[in-house]
Design a protein around this motif. Structure first.
Motif, PDB file in Angstrom:
ATOM      1  N   VAL A  38      21.964  55.191 -46.462  1.00  0.00           N
ATOM      2  CA  VAL A  38      23.253  54.952 -47.103  1.00  0.00           C
ATOM      3  C   VAL A  38      23.043  54.730 -48.596  1.00  0.00           C
ATOM      4  O   VAL A  38      22.231  53.893 -49.001  1.00  0.00           O
ATOM      5  N   LEU A  39      23.757  55.492 -49.408  1.00  0.00           N
ATOM      6  CA  LEU A  39      23.757  55.269 -50.850  1.00  0.00           C
ATOM      7  C   LEU A  39      25.010  54.487 -51.204  1.00  0.00           C
ATOM      8  O   LEU A  39      26.129  54.914 -50.872  1.00  0.00           O
ATOM      9  N   LEU A  40      24.822  53.362 -51.858  1.00  0.00           N
ATOM     10  CA  LEU A  40      25.944  52.520 -52.267  1.00  0.00           C
ATOM     11  C   LEU A  40      26.010  52.519 -53.794  1.00  0.00           C
ATOM     12  O   LEU A  40      25.207  51.859 -54.460  1.00  0.00           O
ATOM     13  N   ASN A  41      26.926  53.299 -54.345  1.00  0.00           N
ATOM     14  CA  ASN A  41      27.075  53.382 -55.795  1.00  0.00           C
ATOM     15  C   ASN A  41      28.427  54.010 -56.143  1.00  0.00           C
ATOM     16  O   ASN A  41      29.176  54.408 -55.252  1.00  0.00           O
ATOM     17  N   THR A  42      28.691  54.122 -57.447  1.00  0.00           N
ATOM     18  CA  THR A  42      29.953  54.723 -57.911  1.00  0.00           C
ATOM     19  C   THR A  42      29.679  55.975 -58.751  1.00  0.00           C
ATOM     20  O   THR A  42      30.524  56.384 -59.546  1.00  0.00           O
ATOM     21  N   ASP A  43      28.517  56.559 -58.571  1.00  0.00           N
ATOM     22  CA  ASP A  43      28.102  57.681 -59.413  1.00  0.00           C
ATOM     23  C   ASP A  43      28.413  59.049 -58.815  1.00  0.00           C
ATOM     24  O   ASP A  43      28.060  60.077 -59.411  1.00  0.00           O
ATOM     25  N   TYR A  44      29.040  59.067 -57.643  1.00  0.00           N
ATOM     26  CA  TYR A  44      29.425  60.339 -57.022  1.00  0.00           C
ATOM     27  C   TYR A  44      30.911  60.283 -56.663  1.00  0.00           C
ATOM     28  O   TYR A  44      31.284  60.250 -55.483  1.00  0.00           O
ATOM     29  N   PRO A  45      31.784  60.262 -57.677  1.00  0.00           N
ATOM     30  CA  PRO A  45      33.231  60.137 -57.397  1.00  0.00           C
ATOM     31  C   PRO A  45      33.790  61.288 -56.570  1.00  0.00           C
ATOM     32  O   PRO A  45      34.804  61.113 -55.872  1.00  0.00           O
ATOM     33  N   PRO A  49      26.575  66.006 -53.575  1.00  0.00           N
ATOM     34  CA  PRO A  49      26.393  67.448 -53.728  1.00  0.00           C
ATOM     35  C   PRO A  49      25.784  68.045 -52.467  1.00  0.00           C
ATOM     36  O   PRO A  49      25.206  67.340 -51.638  1.00  0.00           O
ATOM     37  N   SER A  50      25.886  69.348 -52.341  1.00  0.00           N
ATOM     38  CA  SER A  50      25.396  70.025 -51.144  1.00  0.00           C
ATOM     39  C   SER A  50      23.891  69.848 -50.954  1.00  0.00           C
ATOM     40  O   SER A  50      23.391  69.917 -49.830  1.00  0.00           O
ATOM     41  N   THR A  51      23.159  69.624 -52.046  1.00  0.00           N
ATOM     42  CA  THR A  51      21.708  69.454 -51.940  1.00  0.00           C
ATOM     43  C   THR A  51      21.331  68.174 -51.203  1.00  0.00           C
ATOM     44  O   THR A  51      20.194  68.027 -50.754  1.00  0.00           O
ATOM     45  N   LEU A  52      22.278  67.256 -51.078  1.00  0.00           N
ATOM     46  CA  LEU A  52      21.998  65.976 -50.421  1.00  0.00           C
ATOM     47  C   LEU A  52      22.709  65.812 -49.077  1.00  0.00           C
ATOM     48  O   LEU A  52      22.248  65.052 -48.226  1.00  0.00           O
ATOM     49  N   THR A  53      23.822  66.506 -48.886  1.00  0.00           N
ATOM     50  CA  THR A  53      24.623  66.268 -47.679  1.00  0.00           C
ATOM     51  C   THR A  53      23.901  66.642 -46.389  1.00  0.00           C
ATOM     52  O   THR A  53      24.186  66.097 -45.332  1.00  0.00           O
ATOM     53  N   GLY A  54      22.948  67.568 -46.462  1.00  0.00           N
ATOM     54  CA  GLY A  54      22.252  67.985 -45.247  1.00  0.00           C
ATOM     55  C   GLY A  54      21.014  67.170 -44.936  1.00  0.00           C
ATOM     56  O   GLY A  54      20.258  67.524 -44.026  1.00  0.00           O
ATOM     57  N   HIS A  58      24.482  59.171 -46.233  1.00  0.00           N
ATOM     58  CA  HIS A  58      25.890  58.779 -46.209  1.00  0.00           C
ATOM     59  C   HIS A  58      26.207  58.057 -47.518  1.00  0.00           C
ATOM     60  O   HIS A  58      25.407  57.247 -47.997  1.00  0.00           O
ATOM     61  N   LEU A  59      27.334  58.347 -48.099  1.00  0.00           N
ATOM     62  CA  LEU A  59      27.734  57.727 -49.360  1.00  0.00           C
ATOM     63  C   LEU A  59      28.824  56.689 -49.125  1.00  0.00           C
ATOM     64  O   LEU A  59      29.814  56.947 -48.445  1.00  0.00           O
ATOM     65  N   VAL A  60      28.608  55.507 -49.692  1.00  0.00           N
ATOM     66  CA  VAL A  60      29.635  54.474 -49.723  1.00  0.00           C
ATOM     67  C   VAL A  60      29.948  54.216 -51.188  1.00  0.00           C
ATOM     68  O   VAL A  60      29.081  53.791 -51.954  1.00  0.00           O
ATOM     69  N   GLU A  67      32.054  41.965 -52.068  1.00  0.00           N
ATOM     70  CA  GLU A  67      31.962  41.628 -50.650  1.00  0.00           C
ATOM     71  C   GLU A  67      32.478  42.738 -49.743  1.00  0.00           C
ATOM     72  O   GLU A  67      31.885  43.015 -48.690  1.00  0.00           O
ATOM     73  N   ASP A  68      33.561  43.397 -50.129  1.00  0.00           N
ATOM     74  CA  ASP A  68      34.098  44.475 -49.293  1.00  0.00           C
ATOM     75  C   ASP A  68      33.102  45.637 -49.183  1.00  0.00           C
ATOM     76  O   ASP A  68      32.903  46.198 -48.097  1.00  0.00           O
ATOM     77  N   ASP A  69      32.481  45.975 -50.300  1.00  0.00           N
ATOM     78  CA  ASP A  69      31.497  47.061 -50.288  1.00  0.00           C
ATOM     79  C   ASP A  69      30.270  46.653 -49.478  1.00  0.00           C
ATOM     80  O   ASP A  69      29.661  47.478 -48.789  1.00  0.00           O
ATOM     81  N   PHE A  70      29.920  45.386 -49.577  1.00  0.00           N
ATOM     82  CA  PHE A  70      28.801  44.825 -48.818  1.00  0.00           C
ATOM     83  C   PHE A  70      29.014  45.073 -47.323  1.00  0.00           C
ATOM     84  O   PHE A  70      28.103  45.501 -46.600  1.00  0.00           O
ATOM     85  N   LYS A  71      30.237  44.845 -46.887  1.00  0.00           N
ATOM     86  CA  LYS A  71      30.552  45.017 -45.466  1.00  0.00           C
ATOM     87  C   LYS A  71      30.645  46.490 -45.083  1.00  0.00           C
ATOM     88  O   LYS A  71      30.203  46.880 -43.997  1.00  0.00           O
ATOM     89  N   ARG A  72      31.211  47.314 -45.953  1.00  0.00           N
ATOM     90  CA  ARG A  72      31.376  48.734 -45.623  1.00  0.00           C
ATOM     91  C   ARG A  72      30.028  49.440 -45.479  1.00  0.00           C
ATOM     92  O   ARG A  72      29.889  50.368 -44.692  1.00  0.00           O
ATOM     93  N   ALA A  73      29.048  48.969 -46.229  1.00  0.00           N
ATOM     94  CA  ALA A  73      27.702  49.546 -46.107  1.00  0.00           C
ATOM     95  C   ALA A  73      26.905  48.845 -45.016  1.00  0.00           C
ATOM     96  O   ALA A  73      25.764  49.221 -44.750  1.00  0.00           O
ATOM     97  N   ASN A  74      27.514  47.844 -44.366  1.00  0.00           N
ATOM     98  CA  ASN A  74      26.869  47.056 -43.307  1.00  0.00           C
ATOM     99  C   ASN A  74      25.462  46.606 -43.719  1.00  0.00           C
ATOM    100  O   ASN A  74      24.477  46.863 -43.031  1.00  0.00           O
ATOM    101  N   LEU A  75      25.399  45.913 -44.841  1.00  0.00           N
ATOM    102  CA  LEU A  75      24.111  45.417 -45.320  1.00  0.00           C
ATOM    103  C   LEU A  75      23.501  44.409 -44.362  1.00  0.00           C
ATOM    104  O   LEU A  75      22.281  44.263 -44.293  1.00  0.00           O
TER     105      LEU A  75
END
Length: 250
Positions: A38-45, A49-54, A58-60, A67-75
């Motif tokens: 899981v990548l947790l960042n704001t750098d892929y709005p 890209p296709s080079t990573l999706t396969g 997973h992007l969060v 705290e909400d992002d913490f939970k969504r990424a299930n840290l």
């Protein structure tokens, strides 16, 4: 999602290439062939890209210190939490990394954290939070983070090789004519010279970490030496000559 790997933040430059190499290194371990990442960042709005999706990534969208992002990424359920410096050249990145580590400590997760630290003087502060490992950002080698997960402690050895602070590699001329590599190692170790790591053949090929019983032919060896106790070429050659003469007389 449980027992996954979470990477918080992303490199400022060439992030796609960095993450691709990072994942490829992880997948080489049979235990992590299918481990979710899981990548947790704001750098892929616009999404990954296709080079990573396969690659099983997973992007969060979000920040690790919300705290909400913490939970969504299930840290809470992550097996490993990697915190990258936002900019490997700016020591301000350490402030954000420290804040993230402190949040992990509050959740009892610091022991799962590997964090990057730009300024060496900030390492102690992060380490006191109970994180697993603190390392320098070395963007060309995401493999270091992988080693930190799989063999904790080995990343510090690799990192040390990039500096002259404590230990570094040096090349010394030493003519070898089918000598057992274990004898080369024993000669240098017994003379307190250092640890031989590779042999340079007569045609210039580098043989890294030969097997102990391997018979090596070469004109030089590479030794891991202490920065404050660098041997001379004469000392290296004398150590080998002395070891061989002692061995023959035994």
């Amino acid at each position: 999602m449980n027992n996954h790997i979470v990477v918080i933040n992303s490199p400022k430059y060439n992030r796609d290439t960095y993450f691709r190499r990072f994942v490829e290194q992880i997948r080489q371990n049979k235990m992590h062939r299918k481990t979710p990442i899981v990548l947790l960042n704001t750098d892929y709005p616009d999404g990954l890209p296709s080079t990573l999706t396969g690659l099983g990534i997973h992007l969060v969208q979000g920040h690790g210190n919300h705290e909400d992002d913490f939970k969504r990424a299930n840290l809470e359920g992550a097996a490993n939490i990697l915190i990258l410096a936002k900019d490997e050249y700016m020591d301000d990145s350490d402030s954000l990394c420290f804040d993230l580590c402190y949040r992990m400590k509050e959740h009892g997760l610091a022991y799962r954290v590997i964090v990057e630290c730009v300024e060496d003087e900030n390492r102690g502060r992060m380490k006191r939070l109970g994180v697993k490992s603190v390392i320098r950002p070395i963007r060309s080698y995401p493999e270091i983070l992988v080693r930190a997960m799989e063999s904790p402690g080995s990343e510090l050895i690799i990192e040390d090789m990039f500096t002259h602070d404590k230990d570094h590699f040096l090349r010394f001329p030493l003519w070898l004519e089918g000598d057992a590599w274990r004898d080369v190692v024993a000669a240098m170790m017994s003379a307190n010279i250092g640890t031989p790591m590779a042999c340079i053949s007569k045609d210039g090929a580098v043989n890294i970490n030969p097997a102990g019983e391997e018979r090596v032919f070469g004109q030089s060896i590479i030794i891991l030496v202490k920065t404050d106790a660098i041997p001379t070429e004469k000392q290296v050659q004398e150590a080998f000559r002395k070891f061989n003469s002692t061995d023959l007389s035994a």
